[in-house]
Motif scaffolding. Sequence first.
Motif, PDB file in Angstrom:
ATOM      1  N   LEU A  47      16.064  64.045  59.773  1.00 47.74           N
ATOM      2  CA  LEU A  47      16.701  65.146  60.495  1.00 47.74           C
ATOM      3  C   LEU A  47      17.795  64.723  61.469  1.00 47.74           C
ATOM      4  CD1 LEU A  47      13.592  67.431  61.184  1.00 47.74           C
ATOM      5  CD2 LEU A  47      15.200  67.509  59.279  1.00 47.74           C
ATOM      6  N   PRO A  48      17.537  63.811  62.422  1.00 49.29           N
ATOM      7  CA  PRO A  48      18.599  63.507  63.397  1.00 49.29           C
ATOM      8  C   PRO A  48      19.844  62.905  62.768  1.00 49.29           C
ATOM      9  CG  PRO A  48      16.761  61.972  63.609  1.00 49.29           C
ATOM     10  CD  PRO A  48      16.309  63.063  62.701  1.00 49.29           C
ATOM     11  N   PHE A  49      19.677  62.129  61.705  1.00 44.27           N
ATOM     12  CA  PHE A  49      20.828  61.473  61.075  1.00 44.27           C
ATOM     13  C   PHE A  49      21.645  62.460  60.245  1.00 44.27           C
ATOM     14  CE2 PHE A  49      17.532  58.251  61.722  1.00 44.27           C
ATOM     15  CZ  PHE A  49      18.237  57.331  62.481  1.00 44.27           C
ATOM     16  N   VAL A  50      20.970  63.359  59.547  1.00 44.69           N
ATOM     17  CA  VAL A  50      21.688  64.374  58.776  1.00 44.69           C
ATOM     18  C   VAL A  50      22.415  65.323  59.729  1.00 44.69           C
ATOM     19  CG1 VAL A  50      21.435  66.291  57.164  1.00 44.69           C
ATOM     20  CG2 VAL A  50      20.141  64.182  56.805  1.00 44.69           C
ATOM     21  N   ALA A  51      21.783  65.660  60.846  1.00 45.46           N
ATOM     22  CA  ALA A  51      22.450  66.505  61.843  1.00 45.46           C
ATOM     23  C   ALA A  51      23.688  65.808  62.401  1.00 45.46           C
ATOM     24  CB  ALA A  51      21.480  66.841  62.977  1.00 45.46           C
ATOM     25  N   LEU A  52      23.602  64.496  62.590  1.00 46.80           N
ATOM     26  CA  LEU A  52      24.775  63.739  63.048  1.00 46.80           C
ATOM     27  C   LEU A  52      25.887  63.788  62.014  1.00 46.80           C
ATOM     28  CD1 LEU A  52      26.137  61.849  65.068  1.00 46.80           C
ATOM     29  CD2 LEU A  52      24.985  59.925  63.933  1.00 46.80           C
ATOM     30  N   ALA A  53      25.533  63.699  60.740  1.00 49.05           N
ATOM     31  CA  ALA A  53      26.536  63.807  59.676  1.00 49.05           C
ATOM     32  C   ALA A  53      27.226  65.170  59.712  1.00 49.05           C
ATOM     33  CB  ALA A  53      25.877  63.572  58.319  1.00 49.05           C
ATOM     34  N   PHE A 110      21.743  70.552  64.462  1.00 54.33           N
ATOM     35  CA  PHE A 110      20.337  70.251  64.187  1.00 54.33           C
ATOM     36  C   PHE A 110      19.617  71.484  63.650  1.00 54.33           C
ATOM     37  CE2 PHE A 110      15.975  68.953  64.984  1.00 54.33           C
ATOM     38  CZ  PHE A 110      16.021  67.586  64.731  1.00 54.33           C
ATOM     39  N   VAL A 111      19.996  72.661  64.138  1.00 56.21           N
ATOM     40  CA  VAL A 111      19.421  73.912  63.641  1.00 56.21           C
ATOM     41  C   VAL A 111      19.725  74.073  62.152  1.00 56.21           C
ATOM     42  CG1 VAL A 111      19.667  76.437  63.715  1.00 56.21           C
ATOM     43  CG2 VAL A 111      19.368  75.140  65.836  1.00 56.21           C
ATOM     44  N   VAL A 112      20.967  73.817  61.753  1.00 55.39           N
ATOM     45  CA  VAL A 112      21.336  73.903  60.343  1.00 55.39           C
ATOM     46  C   VAL A 112      20.504  72.915  59.525  1.00 55.39           C
ATOM     47  CG1 VAL A 112      23.227  73.720  58.681  1.00 55.39           C
ATOM     48  CG2 VAL A 112      23.681  74.603  60.971  1.00 55.39           C
ATOM     49  N   THR A 113      20.321  71.715  60.075  1.00 53.75           N
ATOM     50  CA  THR A 113      19.538  70.691  59.384  1.00 53.75           C
ATOM     51  C   THR A 113      18.085  71.120  59.234  1.00 53.75           C
ATOM     52  OG1 THR A 113      20.985  68.999  60.349  1.00 53.75           O
ATOM     53  CG2 THR A 113      18.908  68.252  59.396  1.00 53.75           C
ATOM     54  N   LEU A 114      17.499  71.702  60.265  1.00 52.99           N
ATOM     55  CA  LEU A 114      16.121  72.184  60.185  1.00 52.99           C
ATOM     56  C   LEU A 114      15.962  73.206  59.067  1.00 52.99           C
ATOM     57  CD1 LEU A 114      15.214  72.605  63.961  1.00 52.99           C
ATOM     58  CD2 LEU A 114      14.050  71.092  62.350  1.00 52.99           C
ATOM     59  N   HIS A 115      16.894  74.147  58.999  1.00 53.02           N
ATOM     60  CA  HIS A 115      16.803  75.170  57.961  1.00 53.02           C
ATOM     61  C   HIS A 115      17.008  74.566  56.571  1.00 53.02           C
ATOM     62  CE1 HIS A 115      17.838  78.365  61.168  1.00 53.02           C
ATOM     63  NE2 HIS A 115      16.545  78.368  60.925  1.00 53.02           N
ATOM     64  N   LEU A 165      27.181  66.072  52.603  1.00 54.56           N
ATOM     65  CA  LEU A 165      25.833  66.232  53.144  1.00 54.56           C
ATOM     66  C   LEU A 165      24.807  65.571  52.231  1.00 54.56           C
ATOM     67  CD1 LEU A 165      23.767  67.464  55.100  1.00 54.56           C
ATOM     68  CD2 LEU A 165      23.879  69.566  53.755  1.00 54.56           C
ATOM     69  N   ILE A 166      24.927  65.797  50.919  1.00 57.55           N
ATOM     70  CA  ILE A 166      24.006  65.176  49.970  1.00 57.55           C
ATOM     71  C   ILE A 166      24.142  63.660  50.025  1.00 57.55           C
ATOM     72  CG2 ILE A 166      23.398  64.945  47.540  1.00 57.55           C
ATOM     73  CD1 ILE A 166      22.611  67.618  48.782  1.00 57.55           C
ATOM     74  N   ALA A 167      25.380  63.161  50.134  1.00 61.89           N
ATOM     75  CA  ALA A 167      25.597  61.720  50.234  1.00 61.89           C
ATOM     76  C   ALA A 167      24.949  61.156  51.496  1.00 61.89           C
ATOM     77  CB  ALA A 167      27.093  61.411  50.216  1.00 61.89           C
ATOM     78  N   ALA A 168      25.050  61.894  52.595  1.00 57.41           N
ATOM     79  CA  ALA A 168      24.430  61.444  53.839  1.00 57.41           C
ATOM     80  C   ALA A 168      22.913  61.410  53.710  1.00 57.41           C
ATOM     81  CB  ALA A 168      24.847  62.368  54.983  1.00 57.41           C
ATOM     82  N   MET A 169      22.348  62.425  53.058  1.00 56.73           N
ATOM     83  CA  MET A 169      20.897  62.444  52.848  1.00 56.73           C
ATOM     84  C   MET A 169      20.441  61.257  52.015  1.00 56.73           C
ATOM     85  SD  MET A 169      19.941  66.444  52.177  1.00 56.73           S
ATOM     86  CE  MET A 169      18.278  65.956  51.717  1.00 56.73           C
ATOM     87  N   ILE A 170      21.196  60.938  50.954  1.00 55.16           N
ATOM     88  CA  ILE A 170      20.848  59.803  50.105  1.00 55.16           C
ATOM     89  C   ILE A 170      20.921  58.504  50.897  1.00 55.16           C
ATOM     90  CG2 ILE A 170      21.581  58.456  48.096  1.00 55.16           C
ATOM     91  CD1 ILE A 170      22.520  61.100  46.826  1.00 55.16           C
ATOM     92  N   ALA A 171      21.976  58.352  51.707  1.00 57.11           N
ATOM     93  CA  ALA A 171      22.124  57.135  52.504  1.00 57.11           C
ATOM     94  C   ALA A 171      20.979  56.979  53.505  1.00 57.11           C
ATOM     95  CB  ALA A 171      23.472  57.159  53.234  1.00 57.11           C
ATOM     96  N   VAL A 172      20.620  58.071  54.173  1.00 55.27           N
ATOM     97  CA  VAL A 172      19.511  58.018  55.125  1.00 55.27           C
ATOM     98  C   VAL A 172      18.214  57.694  54.409  1.00 55.27           C
ATOM     99  CG1 VAL A 172      18.130  59.383  56.746  1.00 55.27           C
ATOM    100  CG2 VAL A 172      20.627  59.574  56.765  1.00 55.27           C
ATOM    101  N   ASN A 173      18.028  58.304  53.219  1.00 60.64           N
ATOM    102  CA  ASN A 173      16.813  58.052  52.454  1.00 60.64           C
ATOM    103  C   ASN A 173      16.712  56.583  52.051  1.00 60.64           C
ATOM    104  OD1 ASN A 173      15.303  58.031  49.620  1.00 60.64           O
ATOM    105  ND2 ASN A 173      14.609  59.831  50.743  1.00 60.64           N
TER     106      ASN A 173
END
Length: 303
Positions: free
Chosen positions: A179-185, A201-206, A275-283
């Motif tokens: 969550l915090p890293f995707v919100a930063l992205a 962060f709200v957008v990321t939570l949803h 956003l998807i790329a950021a999620m993959i990188a964080v994962n």
Amino acid sequence: MTEPCVNCRTPVDSRYCRNCGQKRLEPEDRRFGHLFGEFMHSLFDLDGRIWRSLVALLFRPGRLSLDYNEGRRARWVAPVALFFAVNVLYFLSPLHGDYAMQFDKQVPGRIAAAAAEPGTDTRGYTWSGQVHSPFTAAWVDRKAAELDPDGHGDGYRKLRERYDARADDVSKALVILHLPFVALALALLFVDRRYYYAEHFVVTLHYFAFSLIMVSALVHVDGVLRRHSPWFDATVPMSALDWAARILYALYAVLMLRRAYRTGWPRAIVSGAALIAAMIAVNLYIYRPVQFVATLWAATHAT
């Protein structure tokens, strides 16, 4: 008869306290039927907010985030509350895919081959492991040796069994690492909007609430089809579930960002891909290493 309110001690001569609004405690309020009734009321009422919020989350991508960040909040469940409510469902569901990293997916092929059940064809076990494997493989070797003091050659298998027994629970607890890293992205992608980090962060939570609902639903549907449809089980590979989830995540991301940030289609598509790329990188670089270390530590320190 006037009695003091058990909540605020104000004298109460009617059914409800005029100070705090709490209902006067009656004998029937102490019975199990009342407890169950309260549960059903909270489940199906909450002024309709919980169900209204879930419908908007699933079928109106970005609406909850837009309304919350622009101050229209009374109709919806708060983002954090909604996210943790979804997590209750997620914790009760079996895991699959990028969040559920079992032992053989986290280690180099040579270790996975050594940990496989006797008789398994391991000729294709040639993968190099995860990004953390150059740093963690030696640790795995040591722990496997500790579980095989007599040299029977089953230390890796014992380690895999212990690891896999704990992997799901640890994975579910650590999903929030994204969550915090995707919100930063998102903050970087939409820096021109001058939103607060908390609003991203709200957008990321949803977004993650949606993704957890979808992965839980897909796993259940896939399980039902494989149990009751021999054709489906024989012709549809397990990887199809992962690809279906990824396609849904990508489509939802574009629709969500377009509405939540009031942007056009071109920017929504580019931002959704980012956003998807950021999620993959964080994962890959954060979630999987932490999940592996935490699970292996739990597996080797169990009493």
